[in-house]
Motif scaffolding. Structure first.
Motif, PDB file in Angstrom:
ATOM      1  N   ASN A  99       0.813  -1.212   0.000  1.00 40.58           N
ATOM      2  CA  ASN A  99       0.000   0.000   0.000  1.00 40.58           C
ATOM      3  C   ASN A  99       0.847   1.263   0.000  1.00 40.58           C
ATOM      4  N   LYS A 208     -11.584   8.147  -0.473  1.00 41.39           N
ATOM      5  CA  LYS A 208     -12.618   7.405  -1.180  1.00 41.39           C
ATOM      6  C   LYS A 208     -12.578   5.917  -0.866  1.00 41.39           C
ATOM      7  N   TYR A 209     -11.564   5.506  -0.114  1.00 40.34           N
ATOM      8  CA  TYR A 209     -11.432   4.065   0.103  1.00 40.34           C
ATOM      9  C   TYR A 209     -12.277   3.608   1.274  1.00 40.34           C
ATOM     10  N   THR A 210     -12.606   2.328   1.258  1.00 40.19           N
ATOM     11  CA  THR A 210     -13.363   1.793   2.375  1.00 40.19           C
ATOM     12  C   THR A 210     -12.624   0.650   3.049  1.00 40.19           C
ATOM     13  N   THR A 211     -11.788  -0.060   2.328  1.00 41.06           N
ATOM     14  CA  THR A 211     -10.983  -1.096   2.958  1.00 41.06           C
ATOM     15  C   THR A 211      -9.559  -0.967   2.427  1.00 41.06           C
ATOM     16  N   THR A 212      -8.652  -1.694   3.048  1.00 42.55           N
ATOM     17  CA  THR A 212      -7.260  -1.523   2.656  1.00 42.55           C
ATOM     18  C   THR A 212      -6.819  -2.478   1.558  1.00 42.55           C
ATOM     19  N   THR A 213      -7.596  -3.487   1.275  1.00 38.43           N
ATOM     20  CA  THR A 213      -7.211  -4.339   0.156  1.00 38.43           C
ATOM     21  C   THR A 213      -8.406  -4.498  -0.754  1.00 38.43           C
ATOM     22  N   THR A 214      -8.159  -4.806  -1.973  1.00 37.41           N
ATOM     23  CA  THR A 214      -9.263  -4.958  -2.890  1.00 37.41           C
ATOM     24  C   THR A 214      -8.938  -6.052  -3.903  1.00 37.41           C
ATOM     25  N   ARG A 216      -9.680  -6.114  -6.779  1.00 36.97           N
ATOM     26  CA  ARG A 216      -9.391  -5.504  -8.075  1.00 36.97           C
ATOM     27  C   ARG A 216      -7.909  -5.246  -8.296  1.00 36.97           C
ATOM     28  N   ARG A 224       1.787  -2.973 -10.348  1.00 37.15           N
ATOM     29  CA  ARG A 224       2.012  -2.449  -8.999  1.00 37.15           C
ATOM     30  C   ARG A 224       3.350  -2.944  -8.450  1.00 37.15           C
TER      31      ARG A 224
ATOM     32  N   ASN B  15      -3.691   1.098  -3.439  1.00 44.52           N
ATOM     33  CA  ASN B  15      -5.143   0.932  -3.416  1.00 44.52           C
ATOM     34  C   ASN B  15      -5.796   2.015  -2.589  1.00 44.52           C
ATOM     35  N   THR B  19      -9.700   3.555  -4.630  1.00 55.58           N
ATOM     36  CA  THR B  19     -10.796   2.683  -5.069  1.00 55.58           C
ATOM     37  C   THR B  19     -11.957   2.744  -4.091  1.00 55.58           C
ATOM     38  N   LYS B  20     -13.152   2.497  -4.604  1.00 51.83           N
ATOM     39  CA  LYS B  20     -14.328   2.385  -3.736  1.00 51.83           C
ATOM     40  C   LYS B  20     -14.704   0.922  -3.718  1.00 51.83           C
ATOM     41  N   THR B  21     -13.915   0.140  -3.000  1.00 48.96           N
ATOM     42  CA  THR B  21     -14.025  -1.309  -3.105  1.00 48.96           C
ATOM     43  C   THR B  21     -15.449  -1.825  -3.018  1.00 48.96           C
ATOM     44  N   THR B  22     -16.129  -1.495  -1.910  1.00 47.41           N
ATOM     45  CA  THR B  22     -17.433  -2.111  -1.698  1.00 47.41           C
ATOM     46  C   THR B  22     -18.523  -1.438  -2.512  1.00 47.41           C
ATOM     47  N   LEU B  24     -17.736  -0.486  -5.817  1.00 42.81           N
ATOM     48  CA  LEU B  24     -17.475  -0.957  -7.177  1.00 42.81           C
ATOM     49  C   LEU B  24     -17.697  -2.460  -7.338  1.00 42.81           C
ATOM     50  N   ASN B  25     -17.370  -3.207  -6.282  1.00 40.68           N
ATOM     51  CA  ASN B  25     -17.434  -4.655  -6.413  1.00 40.68           C
ATOM     52  C   ASN B  25     -18.787  -5.172  -5.942  1.00 40.68           C
TER      53      ASN B  25
END
Lengths: 402, 93
Positions: A99, A208-214, A216, A224, B15, B19-22, B24-25
């Motif tokens: 990250n 804009k993020y909600t969790t630390t891993t994705t 995607r 990366r 990341n 990203t807007k993980t939850t 977008l997914n």
């Protein structure tokens, strides 16, 4: 005002975090790092670090999780650990690097069990060599203080944005007090401005993020990882710049930042060391030079990024090189981790020196001047005869090698 | 490679913050059973809304609405419904 104090490695590392104005310190005590932990606790408790939040989680795994969160939230983060603690935080160590969070961790080297010891070898930090953390090795408490401060500056450089380890051996450096020059706090702040990540921020408008891993991230995984490789290459330049800048401001310099050469002029034989063994090796090189032997010493300060170009330059005209490995890698392609990396670095040279490897100081065994002299003489002999009687030596082994 | 294809130079280095993980997914596509509400039986008491661990059920003008993009099909709603108005139906893939 700069001042002089009697400090061991642990306390010097704590002072480095204080002078660097680390804002979040999640930390879990483990021998031989505990004094770093308690010193920081005392600083915060006594109000000497009013800007800092000292967090005491339930484990090292949680420590590194909190470190990632705090760093992502925009705080300058410091932590430290050793041996089993580092192994326990393994999962989040990779998260931090992936990250691109510039967390700084002090590793007070201790042998990983089993066979374990409270005393040092360097496998705990070297274990992280593939994770994407920078790694600088320190030989005494002053080195630890200076490298600790520099580490923040290196990691927080936008060309780098990687976490970094500065490591020194427990007890030998960690508990060995020497007079340490502490730079003036304001001059350090001038050298190291407040941390602000260019891409990660706490600002809710930008966050804009909600969790630390994705899931995607897999889509661009190769890219990366390549970015991290580029950052490591950039770090070689940044480490050198920061080393120069620090020397100008505070008067202490560590070679070119990546390696430090000692009496390498016209040397036929070279020893390469990391950490505390360097000091002992300087003495032995002095002795052997006095006796007329053409031997020099290279202190490998940076293990990640590995200074391939600088080592190639350093071995020009040298006939034999010996790597002093205070780590294990059973079943490796030959020798310890340092020799493996060095062999790879020198492989492309049209004229390669002989490369010897020495296992020494494993699982906390003390490395004496006689051990270093033994290694130096083996390398000298290989240089003289043009042939190594053996590639790998188990220097302190009780019983014959097969 | 077209000029629009993202490369290591153009994608973000992290990341985080990107990203807007939850959002977008869509995470409901691994569901095995889907909850279906019998609108005639439903008394719109809101018990399912309270119990849903994913927070995907709401009471709207037309009755109970389930967001099937995120519903994992755990069946807690069907189990808790006091009038047994929710039935878990096997997904046809």
């Amino acid at each position: 005002m700069s001042k002089r104090m009697l400090l061991d490695g642990n306390h010097a590392a704590a002072w480095a975090a204080r002078l660097a104005r680390a804002q979040v310190i999640p930390i879990y005590p483990i021998t031989p790092q505990t004094e770093c932990c308690t010193q920081l606790s005392e600083f915060v408790e006594h109000g000497e670090m009013p800007w800092a939040s000292y967090v005491t989680p339930e484990s090292e795994h949680a420590v590194m999780g909190i470190a990632c969160g705090a760093s992502a939230a925009g705080a300058r983060v410091f932590t430290s650990s050793a041996a089993q603690g580092i192994v326990f935080m393994e999962e989040n160590i990779w998260i931090a690097a992936g990250n691109r969070l510039p967390i700084v961790m002090c590793v007070v080297n201790r042998a990983i069990a089993n066979p374990g010891s409270l005393r040092p070898d360097c496998n705990d930090s070297l274990l992280q060599r593939d994770a994407g953390w920078l790694q600088l090795y320190c030989e005494d408490a002053q080195d630890a203080l200076d490298t600790g401060i520099q580490m923040f500056k290196i990691c927080e450089d936008e060309r780098v944005y990687l976490p970094g380890i500065f490591a020194f051996e427990g007890y030998v450096v960690g508990h060995c007090a020497i007079p340490v020059e502490l730079p003036d706090p304001e001059e350090v702040t001038d050298f190291l401005p407040p941390y602000k990540h260019k891409f990660i921020t706490l600002d809710p408008e930008l966050r804009k993020y909600t969790t630390t891993t994705t899931p995607r991230s897999g889509e661009f995984g190769t890219e990366r990882v390549y970015q991290m490789q580029v950052a490591m290459e950039n770090a070689k330049k940044v480490i050198k710049e920061v080393n120069e800048d620090y020397a100008k401001r505070f008067g202490r310099k560590y070679g070119n930042g990546l390696i430090e050469k000692y009496r390498c002029e016209d040397a036929d034989a070279l020893l390469i060391t990391m950490g505390s063994i360097t000091g002992t090796a300087r003495k032995i090189v002095d002795d052997l030079r006095d006796e007329g032997h053409p031997i020099g010493l290279v202190k490998l300060r940076s293990f990640r990024p590995f200074p391939t170009e600088d080592l190639r330059e350093a071995v020009k005209g040298v006939k034999a090189v010996g790597f002093v490995d205070r780590n294990r890698s059973p079943g490796s392609s030959g020798g310890g981790i340092g020799r493996i990396e060095t062999a790879n670095a020198l492989y492309a040279l049209p004229e390669k020196p002989l490369l010897l490897g020495f296992f020494v100081g494993l699982v906390g065994r003390d490395v004496m001047t006689s051990d270093v002299r033994f290694m130096a003489e083996k390398v000298l002999k290989a240089a003289e005869t043009g042939k190594a009687e053996k590639d790998i030596h188990w220097v302190q082994l009780k019983g014959d090698e097969i | 490679m077209s000029s629009r294809t993202p490369t290591w130079r153009s994608i973000p280095i992290t990341n985080l913050g990107t990203t807007k993980t939850t959002v977008l997914n869509k995470t409901g596509d691994w569901r095995t059973f889907r909850p279906e509400v019998d609108v005639d039986k439903c008394i719109q008491c809101g018990t399912c809304v309270t119990y849903c661990p994913e927070g995907v059920i709401k009471i709207a003008d037309m009755g109970v609405e389930i967001d099937y993009y995120f519903c994992k099909g755990c069946g807690v709603c069907a189990n808790e419904c006091p009038v047994k108005a929710i039935e878990m139906v096997k997904e046809e893939k």
